[in-house]
Motif scaffolding. Structure first.
Motif, PDB file in Angstrom:
ATOM      1  N   ALA A   1       0.822  -1.208   0.000  1.00 30.91           N
ATOM      2  CA  ALA A   1       0.000   0.000   0.000  1.00 30.91           C
ATOM      3  C   ALA A   1       0.850   1.249   0.000  1.00 30.91           C
ATOM      4  CB  ALA A   1      -0.930  -0.005   1.217  1.00 30.91           C
ATOM      5  N   HIS A   2       2.097   1.132   0.456  1.00 27.99           N
ATOM      6  CA  HIS A   2       2.965   2.301   0.538  1.00 27.99           C
ATOM      7  C   HIS A   2       3.944   2.366  -0.618  1.00 27.99           C
ATOM      8  CE1 HIS A   2       1.612   3.543   4.545  1.00 27.99           C
ATOM      9  NE2 HIS A   2       1.619   2.256   4.873  1.00 27.99           N
ATOM     10  N   GLU A   3       3.844   1.474  -1.561  1.00 28.85           N
ATOM     11  CA  GLU A   3       4.806   1.436  -2.649  1.00 28.85           C
ATOM     12  C   GLU A   3       4.679   2.622  -3.605  1.00 28.85           C
ATOM     13  OE1 GLU A   3       4.422  -2.276  -4.591  1.00 28.85           O
ATOM     14  OE2 GLU A   3       5.529  -3.413  -3.073  1.00 28.85           O
ATOM     15  N   PHE A   4       3.502   3.221  -3.658  1.00 31.94           N
ATOM     16  CA  PHE A   4       3.283   4.287  -4.637  1.00 31.94           C
ATOM     17  C   PHE A   4       3.142   5.655  -3.979  1.00 31.94           C
ATOM     18  CE2 PHE A   4       1.995   0.419  -6.831  1.00 31.94           C
ATOM     19  CZ  PHE A   4       2.676   0.559  -8.021  1.00 31.94           C
ATOM     20  N   THR A   5       3.663   5.809  -2.765  1.00 32.44           N
ATOM     21  CA  THR A   5       3.721   7.134  -2.174  1.00 32.44           C
ATOM     22  C   THR A   5       4.774   7.966  -2.914  1.00 32.44           C
ATOM     23  OG1 THR A   5       5.388   6.450  -0.565  1.00 32.44           O
ATOM     24  CG2 THR A   5       3.071   6.226   0.092  1.00 32.44           C
ATOM     25  N   MET A   6       4.698   9.272  -2.757  1.00 34.91           N
ATOM     26  CA  MET A   6       5.638  10.160  -3.444  1.00 34.91           C
ATOM     27  C   MET A   6       7.076   9.834  -3.063  1.00 34.91           C
ATOM     28  SD  MET A   6       3.940  12.472  -5.330  1.00 34.91           S
ATOM     29  CE  MET A   6       4.858  13.998  -5.344  1.00 34.91           C
ATOM     30  N   TRP A   7       7.312   9.611  -1.765  1.00 32.82           N
ATOM     31  CA  TRP A   7       8.675   9.334  -1.326  1.00 32.82           C
ATOM     32  C   TRP A   7       9.166   7.997  -1.870  1.00 32.82           C
ATOM     33  CZ3 TRP A   7      13.000  11.240   0.016  1.00 32.82           C
ATOM     34  CH2 TRP A   7      13.984  10.455   0.611  1.00 32.82           C
ATOM     35  N   ALA A   8       8.253   6.981  -1.879  1.00 30.39           N
ATOM     36  CA  ALA A   8       8.637   5.667  -2.384  1.00 30.39           C
ATOM     37  C   ALA A   8       8.980   5.730  -3.862  1.00 30.39           C
ATOM     38  CB  ALA A   8       7.515   4.661  -2.136  1.00 30.39           C
ATOM     39  N   LEU A   9       8.212   6.502  -4.630  1.00 31.59           N
ATOM     40  CA  LEU A   9       8.493   6.646  -6.059  1.00 31.59           C
ATOM     41  C   LEU A   9       9.826   7.354  -6.275  1.00 31.59           C
ATOM     42  CD1 LEU A   9       4.958   7.668  -7.382  1.00 31.59           C
ATOM     43  CD2 LEU A   9       6.089   5.461  -7.666  1.00 31.59           C
ATOM     44  N   PHE A  10      10.088   8.374  -5.467  1.00 29.92           N
ATOM     45  CA  PHE A  10      11.367   9.097  -5.591  1.00 29.92           C
ATOM     46  C   PHE A  10      12.528   8.183  -5.215  1.00 29.92           C
ATOM     47  CE2 PHE A  10      14.768  11.486  -3.502  1.00 29.92           C
ATOM     48  CZ  PHE A  10      15.119  12.366  -4.511  1.00 29.92           C
ATOM     49  N   ALA A  11      12.369   7.427  -4.138  1.00 31.85           N
ATOM     50  CA  ALA A  11      13.456   6.569  -3.659  1.00 31.85           C
ATOM     51  C   ALA A  11      13.806   5.483  -4.668  1.00 31.85           C
ATOM     52  CB  ALA A  11      13.075   5.953  -2.320  1.00 31.85           C
ATOM     53  N   ARG A  12      12.817   4.999  -5.411  1.00 36.23           N
ATOM     54  CA  ARG A  12      13.076   3.918  -6.374  1.00 36.23           C
ATOM     55  C   ARG A  12      13.612   4.429  -7.711  1.00 36.23           C
ATOM     56  NH1 ARG A  12       7.976   1.554  -4.684  1.00 36.23           N
ATOM     57  NH2 ARG A  12       7.053   2.524  -6.518  1.00 36.23           N
ATOM     58  N   ALA A  13      13.485   5.725  -7.952  1.00 36.02           N
ATOM     59  CA  ALA A  13      13.888   6.272  -9.253  1.00 36.02           C
ATOM     60  C   ALA A  13      15.402   6.183  -9.436  1.00 36.02           C
ATOM     61  CB  ALA A  13      13.427   7.712  -9.378  1.00 36.02           C
ATOM     62  N   THR A  14      15.830   6.224 -10.686  1.00 34.59           N
ATOM     63  CA  THR A  14      17.265   6.212 -10.984  1.00 34.59           C
ATOM     64  C   THR A  14      17.887   7.540 -10.578  1.00 34.59           C
ATOM     65  OG1 THR A  14      16.944   7.079 -13.223  1.00 34.59           O
ATOM     66  CG2 THR A  14      16.871   4.674 -12.944  1.00 34.59           C
ATOM     67  N   ILE A  15      19.192   7.592 -10.490  1.00 37.56           N
ATOM     68  CA  ILE A  15      19.885   8.800 -10.055  1.00 37.56           C
ATOM     69  C   ILE A  15      19.602   9.981 -10.976  1.00 37.56           C
ATOM     70  CG2 ILE A  15      21.989   8.155 -11.285  1.00 37.56           C
ATOM     71  CD1 ILE A  15      21.710  10.092  -7.936  1.00 37.56           C
ATOM     72  N   THR A  16      19.508   9.711 -12.274  1.00 41.64           N
ATOM     73  CA  THR A  16      19.214  10.796 -13.229  1.00 41.64           C
ATOM     74  C   THR A  16      17.844  11.389 -12.973  1.00 41.64           C
ATOM     75  OG1 THR A  16      20.587   9.726 -14.907  1.00 41.64           O
ATOM     76  CG2 THR A  16      19.025  11.389 -15.671  1.00 41.64           C
ATOM     77  N   VAL A  17      16.843  10.536 -12.783  1.00 40.34           N
ATOM     78  CA  VAL A  17      15.484  11.015 -12.537  1.00 40.34           C
ATOM     79  C   VAL A  17      15.414  11.719 -11.184  1.00 40.34           C
ATOM     80  CG1 VAL A  17      13.065  10.345 -12.321  1.00 40.34           C
ATOM     81  CG2 VAL A  17      14.527   9.194 -13.990  1.00 40.34           C
ATOM     82  N   LYS A  18      16.159  11.217 -10.209  1.00 43.33           N
ATOM     83  CA  LYS A  18      16.188  11.883  -8.901  1.00 43.33           C
ATOM     84  C   LYS A  18      16.742  13.300  -9.023  1.00 43.33           C
ATOM     85  CE  LYS A  18      16.583   7.862  -5.844  1.00 43.33           C
ATOM     86  NZ  LYS A  18      17.478   7.061  -4.975  1.00 43.33           N
ATOM     87  N   ILE A  19      17.817  13.457  -9.809  1.00 50.31           N
ATOM     88  CA  ILE A  19      18.399  14.790 -10.008  1.00 50.31           C
ATOM     89  C   ILE A  19      17.381  15.713 -10.671  1.00 50.31           C
ATOM     90  CG2 ILE A  19      20.154  16.087 -11.283  1.00 50.31           C
ATOM     91  CD1 ILE A  19      22.033  13.696 -10.848  1.00 50.31           C
ATOM     92  N   VAL A  20      16.658  15.196 -11.671  1.00 49.51           N
ATOM     93  CA  VAL A  20      15.630  15.992 -12.349  1.00 49.51           C
ATOM     94  C   VAL A  20      14.548  16.415 -11.360  1.00 49.51           C
ATOM     95  CG1 VAL A  20      13.750  15.869 -14.029  1.00 49.51           C
ATOM     96  CG2 VAL A  20      16.019  15.026 -14.643  1.00 49.51           C
ATOM     97  N   MET A  21      14.105  15.488 -10.515  1.00 53.14           N
ATOM     98  CA  MET A  21      13.058  15.805  -9.539  1.00 53.14           C
ATOM     99  C   MET A  21      13.526  16.852  -8.541  1.00 53.14           C
ATOM    100  SD  MET A  21      11.424  12.088  -8.660  1.00 53.14           S
ATOM    101  CE  MET A  21      10.633  11.060  -9.925  1.00 53.14           C
ATOM    102  N   ILE A  22      14.775  16.706  -8.067  1.00 56.60           N
ATOM    103  CA  ILE A  22      15.309  17.683  -7.111  1.00 56.60           C
ATOM    104  C   ILE A  22      15.407  19.060  -7.756  1.00 56.60           C
ATOM    105  CG2 ILE A  22      17.382  18.331  -5.819  1.00 56.60           C
ATOM    106  CD1 ILE A  22      17.853  15.316  -5.345  1.00 56.60           C
ATOM    107  N   MET A  23      15.843  19.118  -9.012  1.00 57.01           N
ATOM    108  CA  MET A  23      15.919  20.395  -9.726  1.00 57.01           C
ATOM    109  C   MET A  23      14.540  21.040  -9.845  1.00 57.01           C
ATOM    110  SD  MET A  23      18.592  19.437 -12.798  1.00 57.01           S
ATOM    111  CE  MET A  23      18.118  20.910 -13.720  1.00 57.01           C
ATOM    112  N   LEU A  24      13.530  20.245 -10.157  1.00 52.49           N
ATOM    113  CA  LEU A  24      12.178  20.785 -10.318  1.00 52.49           C
ATOM    114  C   LEU A  24      11.598  21.252  -8.989  1.00 52.49           C
ATOM    115  CD1 LEU A  24      10.770  18.199 -12.885  1.00 52.49           C
ATOM    116  CD2 LEU A  24      11.343  20.598 -13.315  1.00 52.49           C
ATOM    117  N   ILE A  25      11.863  20.503  -7.918  1.00 49.22           N
ATOM    118  CA  ILE A  25      11.392  20.928  -6.598  1.00 49.22           C
ATOM    119  C   ILE A  25      12.067  22.232  -6.187  1.00 49.22           C
ATOM    120  CG2 ILE A  25      11.385  20.336  -4.141  1.00 49.22           C
ATOM    121  CD1 ILE A  25      11.091  17.386  -5.007  1.00 49.22           C
ATOM    122  N   ALA A  26      13.393  22.331  -6.435  1.00 53.11           N
ATOM    123  CA  ALA A  26      14.118  23.559  -6.113  1.00 53.11           C
ATOM    124  C   ALA A  26      13.593  24.736  -6.935  1.00 53.11           C
ATOM    125  CB  ALA A  26      15.613  23.360  -6.369  1.00 53.11           C
TER     126      ALA A  26
END
Length: 224
Positions: free
Chosen positions: A4-29
């Motif tokens: 049930a917790h696999e599709f939370t925002m944090w879980a999706l971010f944690a599972r993403a690849t490093i490139t996608v994580k960098i993109v997400m951090i840039m967009l949040i910033a």
């Protein structure tokens, strides 16, 4: 419960690849930066309007212009006061010691107030390019993260040799989160950029109208 917790925002971010994580951090910033600009501009424009209203009432109260200038000083804080002070300073500098006026006083007063208006306009516009840049680029940055994430999702599907939804869904969801963050940053940026651009033009138009009225008053005194 774990599923049930696999599709939370944090879980999706944690599972993403490093490139996608960098993109997400840039967009949040970028989103945080935009909201900081939005709050700052909202306060600044509200103060500018309030200051203009207060000064307008003082200017048209019938008080002598020299008295009003002596009251606010040569280096006031308010934008409208700065424009008025620039015109009055040039007006006083245009008087010779014998009381006469140096030729070209009207043109110099107009130029002095135009410079003051340009400076205030630049202050009002400061920060708006950030909103314009984020509004135009964030969706594409998010799309890049999505494309990269989907590419890796397909690689995982090929390695697992299955098209089971339980295998496909997590990777696709992680990828789409980047697009969602891109839109989350871009939509407010575009809306407020358009709003602030319009508000800035209106405020500057008010300054220009005041400068024209003030120049007309001084011109009458010159003619008399």
């Amino acid at each position: 419960m774990e599923a049930a917790h696999e599709f939370t925002m944090w879980a999706l971010f944690a599972r993403a690849t490093i490139t996608v994580k960098i993109v997400m951090i840039m967009l949040i910033a970028a989103s945080i930066w935009c909201w900081a600009v939005i709050i700052d501009k909202t306060i600044q424009y509200r103060k500018a309007r309030a200051e203009a209203d207060i000064f307008d009432r003082s200017f048209w109260s019938g008080e002598p212009l020299d008295g009003l200038f002596d009251q606010i000083g040569a280096d006031p804080d308010g934008p409208s006061e700065k424009i008025f002070a620039s015109g009055m300073l040039e007006w006083r500098r245009s008087h010779r010691q014998d009381g006469g006026l140096i030729a070209g006083a009207t043109a110099r007063i107009d130029r002095s107030m135009d410079v003051a208006i340009a400076k205030e306009g630049a202050r009002l516009q400061k920060g708006l390019p950030v909103l314009a840049t984020v509004g135009s680029t964030a969706p594409f940055v998010g799309l890049f993260g999505t494309v990269w994430g989907i590419m890796n999702a397909f690689i995982e599907i090929a390695e697992a040799q299955t098209t089971n939804l339980a295998v496909v869904a997590p990777g696709i969801a992680e990828a789409l989160l980047a697009t969602g963050l891109g839109l989350l940053a871009a939509i407010p940026a575009v809306i407020y950029y358009n709003k602030f651009s319009s508000d800035s033009d209106q405020i500057v138009s008010g300054y220009e109208a005041f400068a024209d009225e003030f120049a007309t008053i001084l011109s009458r005194q010159l003619d008399s």
